[in-house]
Scaffold this motif. Sequence first.
Motif, PDB file in Angstrom:
ATOM      1  N   ARG A 163       1.925   4.741   4.598  1.00 10.66           N
ATOM      2  CA  ARG A 163       0.603   4.388   3.265  1.00 10.66           C
ATOM      3  C   ARG A 163       0.059   5.820   2.632  1.00 10.66           C
ATOM      4  NH1 ARG A 163      -3.321  -0.209   5.475  1.00 10.66           N
ATOM      5  NH2 ARG A 163      -3.925   0.032   3.427  1.00 10.66           N
ATOM      6  N   GLU A 164      -0.577   6.834   3.728  1.00 12.67           N
ATOM      7  CA  GLU A 164      -1.612   7.686   4.061  1.00 12.67           C
ATOM      8  C   GLU A 164      -0.298   8.587   3.254  1.00 12.67           C
ATOM      9  OE1 GLU A 164      -4.279   8.534   5.005  1.00 12.67           O
ATOM     10  OE2 GLU A 164      -4.529   5.847   5.495  1.00 12.67           O
ATOM     11  N   GLY A 165       0.434   8.475   2.622  1.00  9.56           N
ATOM     12  CA  GLY A 165       1.133   9.242   1.467  1.00  9.56           C
ATOM     13  C   GLY A 165       1.877  10.886   1.901  1.00  9.56           C
ATOM     14  N   GLY A 166       2.099  10.395   3.552  1.00 11.41           N
ATOM     15  CA  GLY A 166       2.569  11.832   4.427  1.00 11.41           C
ATOM     16  C   GLY A 166       4.290  12.025   3.296  1.00 11.41           C
ATOM     17  N   HIS A 167       4.667  11.304   2.608  1.00 10.27           N
ATOM     18  CA  HIS A 167       5.932  11.628   2.305  1.00 10.27           C
ATOM     19  C   HIS A 167       5.591  12.180   0.960  1.00 10.27           C
ATOM     20  CE1 HIS A 167       5.138   7.809   1.357  1.00 10.27           C
ATOM     21  NE2 HIS A 167       5.979   7.428  -0.114  1.00 10.27           N
ATOM     22  N   LEU A 168       4.409  12.339  -0.441  1.00  9.93           N
ATOM     23  CA  LEU A 168       4.270  12.997  -1.381  1.00  9.93           C
ATOM     24  C   LEU A 168       3.820  14.435  -1.338  1.00  9.93           C
ATOM     25  CD1 LEU A 168       2.450   9.458  -2.399  1.00  9.93           C
ATOM     26  CD2 LEU A 168       5.117   9.668  -2.045  1.00  9.93           C
ATOM     27  N   ARG A 189       4.086   5.889  -7.552  1.00 13.60           N
ATOM     28  CA  ARG A 189       4.216   4.935  -8.502  1.00 13.60           C
ATOM     29  C   ARG A 189       4.470   4.432  -6.952  1.00 13.60           C
ATOM     30  NH1 ARG A 189       7.312   4.710 -13.473  1.00 13.60           N
ATOM     31  NH2 ARG A 189       6.914   2.857 -13.694  1.00 13.60           N
ATOM     32  N   ALA A 190       2.781   2.960  -7.048  1.00 11.60           N
ATOM     33  CA  ALA A 190       3.598   2.050  -6.187  1.00 11.60           C
ATOM     34  C   ALA A 190       4.608   1.628  -6.342  1.00 11.60           C
ATOM     35  CB  ALA A 190       2.094   0.716  -6.539  1.00 11.60           C
ATOM     36  N   PHE A 191       4.745   1.215  -5.317  1.00  7.06           N
ATOM     37  CA  PHE A 191       6.373   0.251  -5.071  1.00  7.06           C
ATOM     38  C   PHE A 191       6.414  -1.033  -5.952  1.00  7.06           C
ATOM     39  CE2 PHE A 191       8.306   2.406  -1.391  1.00  7.06           C
ATOM     40  CZ  PHE A 191       9.078   2.277  -2.134  1.00  7.06           C
ATOM     41  N   GLY A 214       0.898  -1.356  -0.284  1.00  7.13           N
ATOM     42  CA  GLY A 214      -0.051   0.058  -0.402  1.00  7.13           C
ATOM     43  C   GLY A 214       0.838   1.033   0.025  1.00  7.13           C
ATOM     44  N   VAL A 215       2.398   1.068  -0.359  1.00 14.48           N
ATOM     45  CA  VAL A 215       2.725   2.345  -0.305  1.00 14.48           C
ATOM     46  C   VAL A 215       3.613   2.872  -1.265  1.00 14.48           C
ATOM     47  CG1 VAL A 215       4.621   3.264   0.593  1.00 14.48           C
ATOM     48  CG2 VAL A 215       3.932   2.062   2.631  1.00 14.48           C
TER      49      VAL A 215
END
Length: 248
Positions: A220-225, A187-189, A151-152
Motif C-alpha cells: 500500500r505504501e508503494g514499496g514495490h514501485l 496504476r491502481a488495481f 489501496g494497492v
Amino acid sequence: MTTILVTGGTGTLGRLVTERLRADGHEVRVLSRHSRPYAVDLREGKGLAAAVADVDTVVHCATAPRGGDEQAARHLIEAARQAGVRHLAYISIVGVDRVPLGYYRTKLAVERLIEESGLGWTVLRTTQFHDLVLQFLQGSAKLPVMLLPAGVADQPIEVAEVAARLAELATGAPAGRVSDMGGPEVRAFPELARAYLRASGRRRSLLSVRLAGKTYHAFREGGHLVPERAVGQGTFEQFLAGRFPTQG
C-alpha cells in the motif's frame, strides 16, 4: 563471439533474453531443468560444471517462487568461480529491500550472495511484468466478483523491454547495482482490472478488500514501485491488445 549461459532460458524472460543475445551474434547456452544439453536443476547442481565451462557471462533468470533460489545461487556462483566466468548478471525485483514478502526476501538474499561472490556482477531490479499482472487478474476473474487489494497500485512493464536491457547489460562490463527499471505508469488495481475486462470482453464486479499485515502495508505504501524510474514504453493496454486481438 561471446559465450553466454542463460539460466531459466526457457522462461518468460529468459527466452526473450536468449533470442536477443543470439540475434546480436552471441553463442548462447540455455540452462533449465528440461532443456538439453544443459538440463540442470540448479538446486542440486548436477551437470552445472559442464554448462559453465568456457562461458564468459552468466545471465541468471532462473527462479522458483516456491523455494530453492538461495541454494541454486550458491551452486551457480561456485561453478562460475571454478570456471573463471567474468560476469554474472542477475534479474531482481523492485522493492525486495522494502516489502517483507518471503519471495522478495529470498531475491534480496540472492542479490547479496552475488555481490559477495568475488565475481564481476550486475543486478537489475524491475517492476512486475505485464504477464504477472494479467495472471493475477485472470485468477481473480474466475469468481463472479473480482477481489482486489484495496489501496494497492502496480507499475507493470513489458517483458521484452526488460529482456533488451538485461541483454545489453550482460554484454557490457560488470556494473554492480544499476538503475531500477519501472513500467510507464503507476496504476491502481481497479484501473488495471477494468482494462483487462474491456480487453477480454468479460463482465465482472470489482470489490476492493483491505488486508492486514506488514507485507500488505508495504505494498500500500508503494514499496514495490519506482515512479521516478518510469522508463518502460509499453502500456498495459498495449500488452492486452496483443493478448486479446479479437476483442478490439
